[in-house]
Scaffold this motif. Sequence first.
Motif, PDB file in Angstrom:
ATOM      1  N   UNK A  13       0.809  -1.216   0.000  1.00  0.00           N
ATOM      2  CA  UNK A  13       0.000   0.000   0.000  1.00  0.00           C
ATOM      3  C   UNK A  13       0.843   1.268   0.000  1.00  0.00           C
ATOM      4  N   UNK A  14       2.169   1.136   0.216  1.00  0.00           N
ATOM      5  CA  UNK A  14       3.042   2.309   0.287  1.00  0.00           C
ATOM      6  C   UNK A  14       3.366   2.744   1.701  1.00  0.00           C
ATOM      7  N   UNK A  15       2.804   2.065   2.679  1.00  0.00           N
ATOM      8  CA  UNK A  15       3.125   2.360   4.073  1.00  0.00           C
ATOM      9  C   UNK A  15       4.288   1.488   4.549  1.00  0.00           C
ATOM     10  N   UNK A  16       4.957   1.962   5.585  1.00  0.00           N
ATOM     11  CA  UNK A  16       6.035   1.225   6.235  1.00  0.00           C
ATOM     12  C   UNK A  16       5.578   0.823   7.627  1.00  0.00           C
ATOM     13  N   UNK A  17       6.102  -0.305   8.117  1.00  0.00           N
ATOM     14  CA  UNK A  17       5.751  -0.769   9.467  1.00  0.00           C
ATOM     15  C   UNK A  17       6.966  -1.442  10.094  1.00  0.00           C
ATOM     16  N   UNK A  18       7.340  -1.010  11.308  1.00  0.00           N
ATOM     17  CA  UNK A  18       8.446  -1.653  12.012  1.00  0.00           C
ATOM     18  C   UNK A  18       8.097  -3.104  12.313  1.00  0.00           C
ATOM     19  N   UNK A  19       9.093  -3.974  12.168  1.00  0.00           N
ATOM     20  CA  UNK A  19       8.932  -5.403  12.471  1.00  0.00           C
ATOM     21  C   UNK A  19      10.098  -5.816  13.362  1.00  0.00           C
ATOM     22  N   UNK A  20       9.952  -5.543  14.627  1.00  0.00           N
ATOM     23  CA  UNK A  20      11.022  -5.812  15.594  1.00  0.00           C
ATOM     24  C   UNK A  20      10.883  -7.205  16.209  1.00  0.00           C
ATOM     25  N   UNK A  21      12.036  -7.768  16.520  1.00  0.00           N
ATOM     26  CA  UNK A  21      12.085  -8.985  17.335  1.00  0.00           C
ATOM     27  C   UNK A  21      12.507  -8.517  18.716  1.00  0.00           C
ATOM     28  N   UNK A  22      11.554  -8.430  19.628  1.00  0.00           N
ATOM     29  CA  UNK A  22      11.795  -7.878  20.954  1.00  0.00           C
ATOM     30  C   UNK A  22      11.075  -8.718  22.005  1.00  0.00           C
ATOM     31  N   UNK A  23      11.559  -9.978  22.194  1.00  0.00           N
ATOM     32  CA  UNK A  23      10.898 -10.849  23.164  1.00  0.00           C
ATOM     33  C   UNK A  23      10.952 -10.250  24.567  1.00  0.00           C
ATOM     34  N   UNK A  24       9.973 -10.495  25.402  1.00  0.00           N
ATOM     35  CA  UNK A  24       8.798 -11.342  25.193  1.00  0.00           C
ATOM     36  C   UNK A  24       7.621 -10.599  24.574  1.00  0.00           C
ATOM     37  N   UNK A  25       7.757  -9.295  24.297  1.00  0.00           N
ATOM     38  CA  UNK A  25       6.629  -8.516  23.779  1.00  0.00           C
ATOM     39  C   UNK A  25       6.318  -8.832  22.319  1.00  0.00           C
ATOM     40  N   UNK A  26       7.324  -8.976  21.527  1.00  0.00           N
ATOM     41  CA  UNK A  26       7.132  -9.251  20.104  1.00  0.00           C
ATOM     42  C   UNK A  26       8.138 -10.311  19.687  1.00  0.00           C
ATOM     43  N   UNK A  27       7.657 -11.460  19.279  1.00  0.00           N
ATOM     44  CA  UNK A  27       8.535 -12.550  18.871  1.00  0.00           C
ATOM     45  C   UNK A  27       8.508 -12.685  17.347  1.00  0.00           C
ATOM     46  N   UNK A  28       9.530 -12.135  16.721  1.00  0.00           N
ATOM     47  CA  UNK A  28       9.682 -12.217  15.273  1.00  0.00           C
ATOM     48  C   UNK A  28      11.130 -12.590  14.940  1.00  0.00           C
ATOM     49  N   UNK A  29      11.559 -13.797  15.299  1.00  0.00           N
ATOM     50  CA  UNK A  29      12.951 -14.167  15.058  1.00  0.00           C
ATOM     51  C   UNK A  29      13.317 -14.143  13.573  1.00  0.00           C
ATOM     52  N   UNK A  30      12.332 -14.274  12.695  1.00  0.00           N
ATOM     53  CA  UNK A  30      12.597 -14.257  11.260  1.00  0.00           C
ATOM     54  C   UNK A  30      13.191 -12.931  10.786  1.00  0.00           C
ATOM     55  N   UNK A  31      12.974 -11.860  11.529  1.00  0.00           N
ATOM     56  CA  UNK A  31      13.455 -10.547  11.091  1.00  0.00           C
ATOM     57  C   UNK A  31      14.972 -10.410  11.252  1.00  0.00           C
ATOM     58  N   UNK A  32      15.590 -11.295  12.008  1.00  0.00           N
ATOM     59  CA  UNK A  32      17.012 -11.152  12.318  1.00  0.00           C
ATOM     60  C   UNK A  32      17.948 -11.660  11.220  1.00  0.00           C
ATOM     61  N   UNK A  33      17.394 -12.385  10.231  1.00  0.00           N
ATOM     62  CA  UNK A  33      18.254 -12.893   9.149  1.00  0.00           C
ATOM     63  C   UNK A  33      17.669 -12.521   7.781  1.00  0.00           C
ATOM     64  N   UNK A  34      18.542 -12.420   6.815  1.00  0.00           N
ATOM     65  CA  UNK A  34      18.106 -12.118   5.453  1.00  0.00           C
ATOM     66  C   UNK A  34      17.153 -13.204   4.934  1.00  0.00           C
ATOM     67  N   UNK A  35      17.517 -14.455   5.167  1.00  0.00           N
ATOM     68  CA  UNK A  35      16.674 -15.570   4.730  1.00  0.00           C
ATOM     69  C   UNK A  35      15.302 -15.493   5.380  1.00  0.00           C
ATOM     70  N   UNK A  36      15.259 -15.169   6.660  1.00  0.00           N
ATOM     71  CA  UNK A  36      13.997 -15.039   7.375  1.00  0.00           C
ATOM     72  C   UNK A  36      13.134 -13.930   6.799  1.00  0.00           C
TER      73      UNK A  36
END
Length: 70
Positions: free
Chosen positions: A22-45
């Motif tokens: 849509x043209x918007x940006x959204x932060x995608x942080x891996x910040x356990x235990x509040x936000x678990x997004x381990x995929x963001x830490x690697x290029x492959x992820x």
Amino acid sequence: MQQPITGFHQDEEDHWVAELACGHNQHVRHDPPWMSRPWVTTRTGRESMLGYRLTCKKCEEGAPADRSLD
């Protein structure tokens, strides 16, 4: 509104930001235990999440795009 991820970039603090179709940006942080997004830490992820849909609150609010879609 659900929007697919089309790319990623890092902000001035080196946090990962998802670029949405849509043209918007959204932060995608891996910040356990509040936000678990381990995929963001690697290029492959991050690449594996291209096309994944995130809820875009900016779309729901009718906000202008963060970037040009040209």
